[in-house]
Structures are given as structure tokens and as C-alpha cells.
Design a protein around this motif. Structure first.
Motif, PDB file in Angstrom:
ATOM      1  N   HIS A   1       0.828  -1.208   0.000  1.00 48.48           N
ATOM      2  CA  HIS A   1       0.000   0.000   0.000  1.00 48.48           C
ATOM      3  C   HIS A   1       0.865   1.262   0.000  1.00 48.48           C
ATOM      4  CE1 HIS A   1      -2.298   3.236   2.009  1.00 48.48           C
ATOM      5  NE2 HIS A   1      -3.254   2.822   1.206  1.00 48.48           N
ATOM      6  N   ASP A   2       1.871   1.301   0.884  1.00 49.27           N
ATOM      7  CA  ASP A   2       2.725   2.484   1.000  1.00 49.27           C
ATOM      8  C   ASP A   2       3.480   2.771  -0.298  1.00 49.27           C
ATOM      9  OD1 ASP A   2       1.910   2.769   3.628  1.00 49.27           O
ATOM     10  OD2 ASP A   2       3.662   1.759   4.446  1.00 49.27           O
ATOM     11  N   TYR A   3       4.049   1.726  -0.893  1.00 51.74           N
ATOM     12  CA  TYR A   3       4.822   1.928  -2.123  1.00 51.74           C
ATOM     13  C   TYR A   3       3.929   2.196  -3.326  1.00 51.74           C
ATOM     14  CZ  TYR A   3       9.358   1.258  -0.054  1.00 51.74           C
ATOM     15  OH  TYR A   3      10.505   1.443   0.686  1.00 51.74           O
ATOM     16  N   GLU A   4       2.723   1.643  -3.332  1.00 53.24           N
ATOM     17  CA  GLU A   4       1.791   1.955  -4.427  1.00 53.24           C
ATOM     18  C   GLU A   4       1.301   3.399  -4.327  1.00 53.24           C
ATOM     19  OE1 GLU A   4      -1.271  -1.006  -4.505  1.00 53.24           O
ATOM     20  OE2 GLU A   4       0.032  -2.477  -5.456  1.00 53.24           O
ATOM     21  N   GLN A   5       1.186   3.904  -3.099  1.00 54.67           N
ATOM     22  CA  GLN A   5       0.824   5.314  -2.920  1.00 54.67           C
ATOM     23  C   GLN A   5       1.945   6.208  -3.443  1.00 54.67           C
ATOM     24  OE1 GLN A   5      -1.973   6.835  -1.656  1.00 54.67           O
ATOM     25  NE2 GLN A   5      -2.963   4.836  -1.608  1.00 54.67           N
TER      26      GLN A   5
END
Length: 107
Positions: free
Chosen positions: A29-33
Motif C-alpha cells: 500500500h505504502d509503495y503503491e501510494q
């Protein structure tokens, strides 16, 4: 006795597997954001580094964030903000009590 040890080992591995699955989900989630156009690459990096973390330790969830960050940096990308205060410790654990110095007279 042996079955108890096998049972304990199975519970341990299941617990670690759940922890790493949750961590991977948060990192994904963090890296896709941070990099919405690189979803597939982020997924591949996470899978590759999870495999590597399992090879290095029985506690792969402790290594995974650093391995992923290093891999992301090799791709000339900036690491994503992955600070989750609620993941590692309860808020009251982070609070350090303030102690006052005590002066003793020796004589």
C-alpha cells in the motif's frame, strides 16, 4: 513431547507468516501510494525480498522493510514513507518515564 514441539513450531511459523503477510500488505500500500504507476514492480520487489528474508532468518518480518527499501533504492527510487506507529508497539510502551536524579550524601 515431540508433538508439542511440532505443534509449537507450527504455531510459530503460522504467526510469523501472518505477520509477514500483514507487513507485505502495508508495504504494498505504502509503495503503491508513492509510485502508483509501478504496481507490478512493487509487487515483484516485495515477493523477491520476502523470499530472501525467509532465507536469511526465521523472523523475516524484521528484515523485510529494510530489504525492500534497499531494493527500491537500487531502482533509483526514493523509499516510501512506511512509518506505522500502531504496528510495532502500543503507544504507552513508547512513553519513557521521567526519573528525577537522587542525590545521596556519603559520609
Amino acid at each position: 513431547m515431540k508433538t508439542d514441539q511440532q505443534s509449537d513450531a507450527a504455531v510459530f511459523l503460522q504467526t510469523v507468516s501472518v505477520a509477514i503477510a500483514q507487513l507485505k500488505q502495508q508495504l504494498q500500500h505504502d509503495y503503491e501510494q508513492a509510485y502508483p504507476d509501478l504496481r507490478v514492480i512493487v509487487h515483484l520487489v516485495l515477493d523477491e525480498e520476502e523470499t530472501r528474508a525467509w532465507e536469511l532468518s526465521l523472523f523475516p518480518h524484521l528484515l523485510l522493510p529494510d530489504l525492500v527499501e534497499a531494493h527500491i533504492e537500487k531502482l533509483n527510487l526514493q523509499p516510501a514513507e512506511t512509518k506505522h506507529d500502531d504496528v510495532f508497539a502500543a503507544p504507552q510502551f513508547n512513553e519513557m518515564p521521567m526519573y528525577q536524579p537522587v542525590h545521596a550524601l556519603c559520609g
